[in-house]
Scaffold this motif. Sequence first.
Motif, PDB file in Angstrom:
ATOM      1  N   THR A  40       0.821  -1.226   0.161  1.00 20.55           N
ATOM      2  CA  THR A  40      -0.008   0.042   0.200  1.00 20.55           C
ATOM      3  C   THR A  40       0.903   1.229   0.012  1.00 20.55           C
ATOM      4  O   THR A  40       1.921   1.284   0.564  1.00 20.55           O
ATOM      5  CB  THR A  40      -0.743   0.054   1.337  1.00 20.55           C
ATOM      6  OG1 THR A  40      -0.176   0.166   2.439  1.00 20.55           O
ATOM      7  CG2 THR A  40      -1.696  -1.226   1.354  1.00 20.55           C
ATOM      8  N   LYS A  41       0.370   2.332  -0.548  1.00 18.36           N
ATOM      9  CA  LYS A  41       1.071   3.529  -0.549  1.00 18.36           C
ATOM     10  C   LYS A  41       1.338   3.994   0.872  1.00 18.36           C
ATOM     11  O   LYS A  41       2.414   4.637   1.120  1.00 18.36           O
ATOM     12  CB  LYS A  41      -0.064   4.745  -1.298  1.00 18.36           C
ATOM     13  CG  LYS A  41       0.691   5.873  -1.518  1.00 18.36           C
ATOM     14  CD  LYS A  41       0.086   6.834  -2.204  1.00 18.36           C
ATOM     15  CE  LYS A  41       0.533   8.340  -2.479  1.00 18.36           C
ATOM     16  NZ  LYS A  41      -0.195   9.023  -3.220  1.00 18.36           N
ATOM     17  N   ALA A  42       0.473   3.836   1.728  1.00 23.92           N
ATOM     18  CA  ALA A  42       0.668   4.177   3.341  1.00 23.92           C
ATOM     19  C   ALA A  42       1.702   3.410   3.699  1.00 23.92           C
ATOM     20  O   ALA A  42       2.641   4.056   4.369  1.00 23.92           O
ATOM     21  CB  ALA A  42      -0.607   3.843   3.858  1.00 23.92           C
ATOM     22  N   SER A  43       1.883   2.193   3.306  1.00 26.88           N
ATOM     23  CA  SER A  43       2.987   1.402   3.978  1.00 26.88           C
ATOM     24  C   SER A  43       4.292   1.801   3.559  1.00 26.88           C
ATOM     25  O   SER A  43       5.294   1.921   4.204  1.00 26.88           O
ATOM     26  CB  SER A  43       2.554  -0.013   3.889  1.00 26.88           C
ATOM     27  OG  SER A  43       1.485  -0.793   4.446  1.00 26.88           O
ATOM     28  N   ALA A  44       4.499   2.021   2.265  1.00 23.76           N
ATOM     29  CA  ALA A  44       5.634   2.509   1.697  1.00 23.76           C
ATOM     30  C   ALA A  44       6.103   3.947   2.393  1.00 23.76           C
ATOM     31  O   ALA A  44       7.300   4.119   2.629  1.00 23.76           O
ATOM     32  CB  ALA A  44       5.367   2.876   0.134  1.00 23.76           C
ATOM     33  N   GLU A  45       5.085   4.882   2.585  1.00 22.97           N
ATOM     34  CA  GLU A  45       5.759   6.059   3.190  1.00 22.97           C
ATOM     35  C   GLU A  45       5.779   5.880   4.461  1.00 22.97           C
ATOM     36  O   GLU A  45       6.759   6.646   5.135  1.00 22.97           O
ATOM     37  CB  GLU A  45       4.209   7.036   2.938  1.00 22.97           C
ATOM     38  CG  GLU A  45       4.080   7.495   1.694  1.00 22.97           C
ATOM     39  CD  GLU A  45       2.627   8.408   1.474  1.00 22.97           C
ATOM     40  OE1 GLU A  45       1.790   8.233   2.640  1.00 22.97           O
ATOM     41  OE2 GLU A  45       2.300   8.569   0.427  1.00 22.97           O
ATOM     42  N   ASN A  46       5.085   4.907   5.412  1.00 24.28           N
ATOM     43  CA  ASN A  46       5.380   4.630   6.535  1.00 24.28           C
ATOM     44  C   ASN A  46       6.872   3.998   6.934  1.00 24.28           C
ATOM     45  O   ASN A  46       7.552   4.410   8.028  1.00 24.28           O
ATOM     46  CB  ASN A  46       4.531   3.659   7.392  1.00 24.28           C
ATOM     47  CG  ASN A  46       3.064   4.539   7.582  1.00 24.28           C
ATOM     48  OD1 ASN A  46       3.036   5.490   7.652  1.00 24.28           O
ATOM     49  ND2 ASN A  46       1.998   3.775   7.839  1.00 24.28           N
ATOM     50  N   LEU A  47       7.373   3.194   5.983  1.00 19.61           N
ATOM     51  CA  LEU A  47       8.600   2.416   5.880  1.00 19.61           C
ATOM     52  C   LEU A  47       9.607   3.645   5.366  1.00 19.61           C
ATOM     53  O   LEU A  47      10.780   3.121   5.634  1.00 19.61           O
ATOM     54  CB  LEU A  47       8.406   1.389   5.129  1.00 19.61           C
ATOM     55  CG  LEU A  47       7.793   0.248   5.716  1.00 19.61           C
ATOM     56  CD1 LEU A  47       7.613  -0.873   4.837  1.00 19.61           C
ATOM     57  CD2 LEU A  47       8.331  -0.355   7.027  1.00 19.61           C
ATOM     58  N   ASN A  48       9.243   4.764   5.182  1.00 17.10           N
ATOM     59  CA  ASN A  48      10.070   5.564   4.468  1.00 17.10           C
ATOM     60  C   ASN A  48      11.148   4.954   3.312  1.00 17.10           C
ATOM     61  O   ASN A  48      12.266   5.161   3.098  1.00 17.10           O
ATOM     62  CB  ASN A  48      11.186   6.128   5.413  1.00 17.10           C
ATOM     63  CG  ASN A  48      10.497   7.053   6.422  1.00 17.10           C
ATOM     64  OD1 ASN A  48       9.633   8.010   6.037  1.00 17.10           O
ATOM     65  ND2 ASN A  48      10.729   7.065   7.563  1.00 17.10           N
ATOM     66  N   ILE A  49      10.272   3.987   2.279  1.00 19.36           N
ATOM     67  CA  ILE A  49      10.992   3.399   1.386  1.00 19.36           C
ATOM     68  C   ILE A  49      11.349   4.424   0.163  1.00 19.36           C
ATOM     69  O   ILE A  49      10.608   5.235  -0.413  1.00 19.36           O
ATOM     70  CB  ILE A  49      10.161   2.443   0.908  1.00 19.36           C
ATOM     71  CG1 ILE A  49       9.703   1.235   1.709  1.00 19.36           C
ATOM     72  CG2 ILE A  49      10.694   1.498  -0.572  1.00 19.36           C
ATOM     73  CD1 ILE A  49       9.778  -0.109   1.609  1.00 19.36           C
ATOM     74  N   SER A  50      12.612   4.320  -0.280  1.00 14.97           N
ATOM     75  CA  SER A  50      13.222   5.379  -1.437  1.00 14.97           C
ATOM     76  C   SER A  50      14.180   4.349  -2.239  1.00 14.97           C
ATOM     77  O   SER A  50      14.650   3.409  -1.479  1.00 14.97           O
ATOM     78  CB  SER A  50      13.771   6.657  -0.862  1.00 14.97           C
ATOM     79  OG  SER A  50      14.916   6.302  -0.227  1.00 14.97           O
ATOM     80  N   GLU A  51      14.434   4.825  -3.367  1.00 14.94           N
ATOM     81  CA  GLU A  51      15.557   4.210  -3.994  1.00 14.94           C
ATOM     82  C   GLU A  51      16.878   4.079  -3.293  1.00 14.94           C
ATOM     83  O   GLU A  51      17.294   5.230  -2.893  1.00 14.94           O
ATOM     84  CB  GLU A  51      15.752   4.772  -5.419  1.00 14.94           C
ATOM     85  CG  GLU A  51      14.573   4.587  -6.362  1.00 14.94           C
ATOM     86  CD  GLU A  51      14.789   5.239  -7.693  1.00 14.94           C
ATOM     87  OE1 GLU A  51      15.656   5.486  -8.127  1.00 14.94           O
ATOM     88  OE2 GLU A  51      13.592   5.102  -8.273  1.00 14.94           O
ATOM     89  N   GLY A  52      17.460   3.015  -3.386  1.00 12.30           N
ATOM     90  CA  GLY A  52      18.694   2.916  -2.617  1.00 12.30           C
ATOM     91  C   GLY A  52      18.579   2.350  -1.253  1.00 12.30           C
ATOM     92  O   GLY A  52      19.577   1.931  -0.581  1.00 12.30           O
ATOM     93  N   SER A  53      17.368   2.145  -0.462  1.00  7.17           N
ATOM     94  CA  SER A  53      17.252   1.917   0.763  1.00  7.17           C
ATOM     95  C   SER A  53      17.511   0.437   1.011  1.00  7.17           C
ATOM     96  O   SER A  53      16.959  -0.300   0.200  1.00  7.17           O
ATOM     97  CB  SER A  53      15.668   2.221   1.273  1.00  7.17           C
ATOM     98  OG  SER A  53      15.302   3.498   1.178  1.00  7.17           O
ATOM     99  N   PRO A  54      18.109   0.060   1.983  1.00  6.82           N
ATOM    100  CA  PRO A  54      18.172  -1.272   2.223  1.00  6.82           C
ATOM    101  C   PRO A  54      16.956  -2.045   2.867  1.00  6.82           C
ATOM    102  O   PRO A  54      16.275  -1.364   3.628  1.00  6.82           O
ATOM    103  CB  PRO A  54      19.303  -1.487   3.267  1.00  6.82           C
ATOM    104  CG  PRO A  54      19.432  -0.193   3.964  1.00  6.82           C
ATOM    105  CD  PRO A  54      18.783   0.904   3.003  1.00  6.82           C
ATOM    106  N   VAL A  55      16.507  -3.029   2.140  1.00  7.94           N
ATOM    107  CA  VAL A  55      15.067  -3.740   2.687  1.00  7.94           C
ATOM    108  C   VAL A  55      15.276  -5.133   2.886  1.00  7.94           C
ATOM    109  O   VAL A  55      16.357  -5.812   2.213  1.00  7.94           O
ATOM    110  CB  VAL A  55      14.186  -3.233   1.877  1.00  7.94           C
ATOM    111  CG1 VAL A  55      13.744  -1.598   2.030  1.00  7.94           C
ATOM    112  CG2 VAL A  55      14.395  -3.577   0.545  1.00  7.94           C
TER     113      VAL A  55
END
Length: 69
Positions: A40-55
Motif C-alpha cells: 500500500t502507498k501508506a505502508s511505503a510512506e510509513n517505511l520511508n522506502i526510497s531508491e537505494g534503501s536497504p530492505v
Amino acid sequence: MKVSARNALKGNVKKVIPGAINTEIIIEIAPGVEVTSIITKASAENLNISEGSPVYAVIKSSDVIVAVD
C-alpha cells in the motif's frame, strides 16, 4: 528485526513506482536478480522506502508453484 517467515531476502530498493493506492517496489537482491512487491502507498510512506534503501523481501507462502512451457 525478528520475523517468523523463513524466506527473507536482503537487498536494496532499485525503483519505487507510486500509484494512487499501491506502490510497486523493485528490490535488487543480487546483481541482475530482482524481486517486485506491491504494497500500500501508506505502508511505503510509513517505511520511508526510497531508491537505494536497504530492505528485506519477506516471502510468506504455503505453496510454491513451478511451471514450464
